[in-house]
Design an enzyme around this catalytic site. Structure first.
Site, PDB file in Angstrom:
ATOM      1  N   HIS A   1      30.287 -23.293   1.088  1.00  0.00           N
ATOM      2  CA  HIS A   1      29.134 -23.177   0.202  1.00  0.00           C
ATOM      3  C   HIS A   1      28.373 -21.922   0.606  1.00  0.00           C
ATOM      4  O   HIS A   1      28.356 -21.551   1.785  1.00  0.00           O
ATOM      5  CB  HIS A   1      28.257 -24.422   0.358  1.00  0.00           C
ATOM      6  CG  HIS A   1      27.103 -24.480  -0.583  1.00  0.00           C
ATOM      7  ND1 HIS A   1      27.247 -24.650  -1.936  1.00  0.00           N
ATOM      8  CD2 HIS A   1      25.758 -24.391  -0.359  1.00  0.00           C
ATOM      9  CE1 HIS A   1      26.051 -24.678  -2.513  1.00  0.00           C
ATOM     10  NE2 HIS A   1      25.133 -24.523  -1.567  1.00  0.00           N
TER      11      HIS A   1
ATOM     12  N   CYS B   1      27.851 -22.074  -6.744  1.00  0.00           N
ATOM     13  CA  CYS B   1      27.110 -21.316  -5.730  1.00  0.00           C
ATOM     14  C   CYS B   1      27.493 -19.840  -5.675  1.00  0.00           C
ATOM     15  O   CYS B   1      26.629 -18.971  -5.592  1.00  0.00           O
ATOM     16  CB  CYS B   1      27.255 -21.975  -4.361  1.00  0.00           C
ATOM     17  SG  CYS B   1      28.943 -22.093  -3.735  1.00  0.00           S
TER      18      CYS B   1
ATOM     19  N   HIS C   1      20.204 -21.663  -3.457  1.00  0.00           N
ATOM     20  CA  HIS C   1      21.615 -21.964  -3.678  1.00  0.00           C
ATOM     21  C   HIS C   1      21.754 -22.872  -4.887  1.00  0.00           C
ATOM     22  O   HIS C   1      20.762 -23.364  -5.433  1.00  0.00           O
ATOM     23  CB  HIS C   1      22.235 -22.619  -2.432  1.00  0.00           C
ATOM     24  CG  HIS C   1      21.667 -23.955  -2.092  1.00  0.00           C
ATOM     25  ND1 HIS C   1      22.418 -25.105  -2.047  1.00  0.00           N
ATOM     26  CD2 HIS C   1      20.396 -24.353  -1.793  1.00  0.00           C
ATOM     27  CE1 HIS C   1      21.654 -26.132  -1.710  1.00  0.00           C
ATOM     28  NE2 HIS C   1      20.426 -25.704  -1.553  1.00  0.00           N
TER      29      HIS C   1
END
Length: 175
Positions: free
Chosen positions: A131, A80, A143
């Protein structure tokens, strides 16, 4: 006349005096008029169609479907934070640090209801795991998903909404 009675009389006088009341015309309260929506709701419903959003979406098309690989930085596999590095480098000529832990300190904090396309959004996905994605408007973000690879997801999904921790505006550019 007691002080309390005087205050009550003044209160009744002011609240019943029509000059102190104000009503919007019915046409301005109709659904869809800008004054019929709270500022917070209007911010959430804003349409992001600026140049930064378009450039991010162009870069997304190049990465779409790329597998998630922890520590990966290429089209053979990306995580990510590396995806954010690539998207911002190519779409905004902006250099971001390599890790989510470093990226979360960049830019200025933004409230969820003030998100604009190009804002980084962060989630707590585990006890010691974060994240990151990039907001693209309409409650959606790009993402690198561990299960789907590079994809678009929605903040309206309870999984993501319940794990949202902060957002950061890292560009000064209008969305």
């Amino acid at each position: 006349m007691t002080f309390r009675s005087l205050i009550s009389l003044l209160f009744i006088s002011f609240t019943s005096f029509s000059a102190f009341s104000f009503q919007l015309p019915a046409s301005m309260l109709s659904q869809g008029h800008q004054l019929s929506v709270s500022p917070a709701k209007a911010a959430l419903e804003q349409k992001d169609s600026g140049p930064l959003r378009g450039r991010i979406l162009t870069q997304y098309q190049k990465w779409k479907g790329t597998n998630y690989v922890w520590g990966g930085t290429t089209h053979r596999g990306v995580d990510c934070s590396a995806l954010m590095q690539h998207l911002f480098s190519d779409a905004a000529q902006l250099s971001l640090p390599r890790t989510t832990g470093e990226q979360i300190h960049r830019g200025i904090q933004v409230a969820e209801y003030r998100l604009k396309a190009g804002d980084l959004i962060f989630f707590q996905t585990g006890p010691h795991r974060r994240h990151v994605g990039v907001y693209i408007g309409n409650h959606q973000f790009i993402h690198a998903s561990t299960s789907q690879g590079v994809t678009v997801s929605t903040l309206a999904n309870n999984y993501w909404h319940s794990r949202f921790i902060t957002a950061r505006r890292v560009t000064g550019e209008a969305a």
